[in-house]
Design a protein around this motif. Structure first.
Motif, PDB file in Angstrom:
ATOM      1  N   THR A 119     -74.237 -83.226  61.551  1.00 22.49           N
ATOM      2  CA  THR A 119     -74.614 -82.988  60.157  1.00 22.49           C
ATOM      3  C   THR A 119     -74.399 -81.527  59.789  1.00 22.49           C
ATOM      4  O   THR A 119     -73.827 -81.205  58.740  1.00 22.49           O
ATOM      5  CB  THR A 119     -76.094 -83.365  59.920  1.00 22.49           C
ATOM      6  OG1 THR A 119     -76.284 -84.758  60.191  1.00 22.49           O
ATOM      7  CG2 THR A 119     -76.498 -83.085  58.475  1.00 22.49           C
ATOM      8  N   ALA A 123     -71.389 -80.138  57.260  1.00 24.94           N
ATOM      9  CA  ALA A 123     -71.822 -79.493  56.015  1.00 24.94           C
ATOM     10  C   ALA A 123     -71.410 -78.023  55.942  1.00 24.94           C
ATOM     11  O   ALA A 123     -71.476 -77.415  54.876  1.00 24.94           O
ATOM     12  CB  ALA A 123     -73.340 -79.603  55.871  1.00 24.94           C
ATOM     13  N   THR A 124     -70.965 -77.447  57.063  1.00 23.72           N
ATOM     14  CA  THR A 124     -70.573 -76.025  57.078  1.00 23.72           C
ATOM     15  C   THR A 124     -69.058 -75.864  57.249  1.00 23.72           C
ATOM     16  O   THR A 124     -68.367 -75.462  56.314  1.00 23.72           O
ATOM     17  CB  THR A 124     -71.325 -75.269  58.191  1.00 23.72           C
ATOM     18  OG1 THR A 124     -71.165 -75.959  59.451  1.00 23.72           O
ATOM     19  CG2 THR A 124     -72.815 -75.166  57.866  1.00 23.72           C
ATOM     20  N   GLN A 306     -64.364 -82.007  53.734  1.00 25.34           N
ATOM     21  CA  GLN A 306     -65.537 -81.222  53.361  1.00 25.34           C
ATOM     22  C   GLN A 306     -66.688 -82.129  52.936  1.00 25.34           C
ATOM     23  O   GLN A 306     -66.471 -83.150  52.281  1.00 25.34           O
ATOM     24  CB  GLN A 306     -65.191 -80.256  52.227  1.00 25.34           C
ATOM     25  CG  GLN A 306     -64.121 -79.233  52.601  1.00 25.34           C
ATOM     26  CD  GLN A 306     -64.561 -78.300  53.720  1.00 25.34           C
ATOM     27  OE1 GLN A 306     -65.687 -77.801  53.711  1.00 25.34           O
ATOM     28  NE2 GLN A 306     -63.675 -78.057  54.668  1.00 25.34           N
ATOM     29  N   HIS A 307     -67.904 -81.746  53.335  1.00 30.11           N
ATOM     30  CA  HIS A 307     -69.087 -82.543  53.022  1.00 30.11           C
ATOM     31  C   HIS A 307     -70.184 -81.670  52.422  1.00 30.11           C
ATOM     32  O   HIS A 307     -70.320 -80.497  52.772  1.00 30.11           O
ATOM     33  CB  HIS A 307     -69.652 -83.188  54.297  1.00 30.11           C
ATOM     34  CG  HIS A 307     -68.863 -84.339  54.810  1.00 30.11           C
ATOM     35  ND1 HIS A 307     -68.964 -85.610  54.292  1.00 30.11           N
ATOM     36  CD2 HIS A 307     -67.945 -84.408  55.812  1.00 30.11           C
ATOM     37  CE1 HIS A 307     -68.151 -86.419  54.957  1.00 30.11           C
ATOM     38  NE2 HIS A 307     -67.520 -85.711  55.884  1.00 30.11           N
ATOM     39  N   SER A 308     -70.962 -82.283  51.554  1.00 30.98           N
ATOM     40  CA  SER A 308     -72.236 -81.691  51.153  1.00 30.98           C
ATOM     41  C   SER A 308     -73.260 -82.145  52.192  1.00 30.98           C
ATOM     42  O   SER A 308     -72.966 -83.001  53.036  1.00 30.98           O
ATOM     43  CB  SER A 308     -72.651 -82.190  49.766  1.00 30.98           C
ATOM     44  OG  SER A 308     -72.922 -83.587  49.811  1.00 30.98           O
ATOM     45  N   VAL A 309     -74.458 -81.607  52.137  1.00 33.61           N
ATOM     46  CA  VAL A 309     -75.500 -82.023  53.081  1.00 33.61           C
ATOM     47  C   VAL A 309     -75.764 -83.524  52.941  1.00 33.61           C
ATOM     48  O   VAL A 309     -75.936 -84.235  53.938  1.00 33.61           O
ATOM     49  CB  VAL A 309     -76.800 -81.220  52.855  1.00 33.61           C
ATOM     50  CG1 VAL A 309     -77.921 -81.751  53.748  1.00 33.61           C
ATOM     51  CG2 VAL A 309     -76.562 -79.740  53.132  1.00 33.61           C
ATOM     52  N   THR A 311     -73.734 -85.974  51.966  1.00 32.84           N
ATOM     53  CA  THR A 311     -72.679 -86.831  52.524  1.00 32.84           C
ATOM     54  C   THR A 311     -72.497 -86.586  54.022  1.00 32.84           C
ATOM     55  O   THR A 311     -71.995 -87.451  54.737  1.00 32.84           O
ATOM     56  CB  THR A 311     -71.343 -86.596  51.804  1.00 32.84           C
ATOM     57  OG1 THR A 311     -70.947 -85.217  51.951  1.00 32.84           O
ATOM     58  CG2 THR A 311     -71.453 -86.945  50.331  1.00 32.84           C
TER      59      THR A 311
END
Length: 441
Positions: A119, A123-124, A306-309, A311
């Protein structure tokens, strides 16, 4: 030394958190924890300090770790306590469902750790993987073993057991675990079935390297000193166009022609400063000219999603679950003697040798997550001496209402420890022997 530091760091994180899973669940149900150790303190400890009821320490042997619970036969094989009357704070005095949770506590923490790491990483820095579509753009090139089991240069892997795998590094594992492989060859889709013996040939020789992206007309990256390539006048930057008047659209075509002319000379057409130049070179009896081609960087095939927290969380859960499934599949492969996959099982010594010799936090955390899922799976196996063995007997007790006697539990634990120690001795011995042989020869 960096490789050793990496494996010690990874093992320390995994062992401490795994044992903490047992510790925190034991304390939840008011079970006394007598010891909490990182690594094994066989004979002596590097560090130890008693805080409250628990002795905290670090052993000298990096083969895991343990928590010593009052009233439980475990790795310490302390049976003296079991001959006394059960006490309220002892593990054996607790209901079966509480004992089951304590036994599974380490496994649960390992899974949660992998989930947390993925995760955070997604997210980073993003979710990175090698794209199957990108790497197969020009088809694939196979080594000698790959060709011998039925693949051909230019093949594209369409699906494995009916499933399309977008991540190429996982697809290679799928192939080695497969029943049926669908390949696209010359515009047609064909089926390929590998026997256990053929899988064993791949695993024992080329492994995951049995297949590579198919490189178009290559550029010479370096020429080895005193090689036939240097004697012939090949230079860095030359682009290979043809060999023996046969056009080479792909590097594998060039390599095949070179191997077909071992001990003989070949004419090589290269493009140098936009001008075609022909040189003649001798091929050694081993089928070598003595230069290195410049291949595409792996980064050319990497997708970074790329992901947000929000997703990243479900993506991490999916990644962790898929890794767990792959551990199950690989274990099935190991259990098939004809594949010889059991010979490739590695101890921390063997794993450390495969780690990079530079410190890369992104790699380390990804490897820690992968290793954490592997550790969770291994501990879940119903083998006496492992968490899964304890959980199996506790589950049976919950179903039948009958508890395994302390004497029987002692025998089972002893047998399990003998099996585990034997397996560890074999894997460590194999890896240490290989390390010595590599150093000597």
């Amino acid at each position: 030394m960096i490789q050793v530091a990496q494996i010690l760091f990874i093992l320390s994180v995994l062992v401490i958190l795994h044992e903490f899973g047992h510790y925190i669940t034991a304390r939840m149900f008011k079970v006394r924890v007598e010891k909490f150790y990182l690594f094994i303190d066989a004979g002596f400890s590097i560090i130890k300090k008693k805080i409250g009821e628990t002795v905290w320490g670090i052993g000298w042997l990096p083969l895991g770790g343990y928590v010593k619970l009052s009233g439980m036969i475990d790795e310490s094989m302390d049976t003296e306590q079991m001959n006394q009357e059960p006490q309220p704070w002892e593990f054996r005095s607790k209901p079966a469902w509480q004992r089951l949770i304590i036994m599974l506590g380490g496994i649960i923490v390992n899974i949660l750790l992998a989930w947390f790491i993925y995760t955070t990483m997604f997210a980073t820095v993003g979710q990175k993987y090698v794209s199957t579509e990108a790497i197969q753009k020009n088809g694939l090139a196979f080594g000698e073993i790959g060709k011998s089991v039925g693949f051909q240069n230019g093949d594209k892997i369409v699906s494995v057991d009916g499933k399309v795998q977008d991540k190429f590094n996982w697809m290679i594992i799928d192939v080695l675990l497969s029943d049926t492989i669908k390949i696209e060859r010359n515009g047609n889709v064909e089926s390929l079935v590998l026997s256990d013996e053929q899988k064993g040939k791949i695993i024992s020789t080329e492994g995951k390297e049995f297949v590579q992206p198919r490189l178009k007309q290559p550029v010479i990256d370096s020429v080895f000193p005193k090689s036939e390539a240097m004697k012939a006048g090949l230079k860095v930057g030359d682009q290979i166009v043809a060999i023996n008047q046969k056009p080479c659209a792909f590097y594998d075509q060039f390599k095949d022609e070179v191997k077909a002319n071992k001990g003989d000379s070949v004419s090589i057409t290269v493009k140098r400063n936009n001008v075609d130049t022909v040189v003649r070179a001798l091929v050694t009896k081993e089928g070598i000219l003595g230069f290195k081609a410049k291949f595409s960087e792996k980064t050319d095939y990497i997708i970074n999603k790329q992901h947000s927290v929000l997703t990243a969380i479900p993506a991490a859960v999916k990644e962790s679950w898929q890794l767990f499934v792959y551990n199950i599949k690989q274990f099935k492969l190991i259990l098939k003697p004809k594949t010889g996959a059991y010979k490739q099982v590695k101890s921390p010594v063997g794993i450390a040798r495969q780690l990079p010799d530079t410190w890369d936090w992104e790699f380390i955390w990804n490897f820690t997550a992968l290793f954490s899922i592997g550790l969770a799976f291994m501990n879940l196996l119903p083998i006496p001496g492992l968490d899964g063995g304890h959980a199996l007997f506790t589950t049976a007790e919950m179903i039948t209402g009958k508890k395994l006697s302390d004497k029987a539990a002692e025998y089972v634990q002893t047998a399990g420890m003998i099996i585990l120690l034997t397996l560890m001795a074999l894997t460590f011995g194999k890896d240490i022997y290989q390390l010595i042989m590599d150093k000597l020869f």
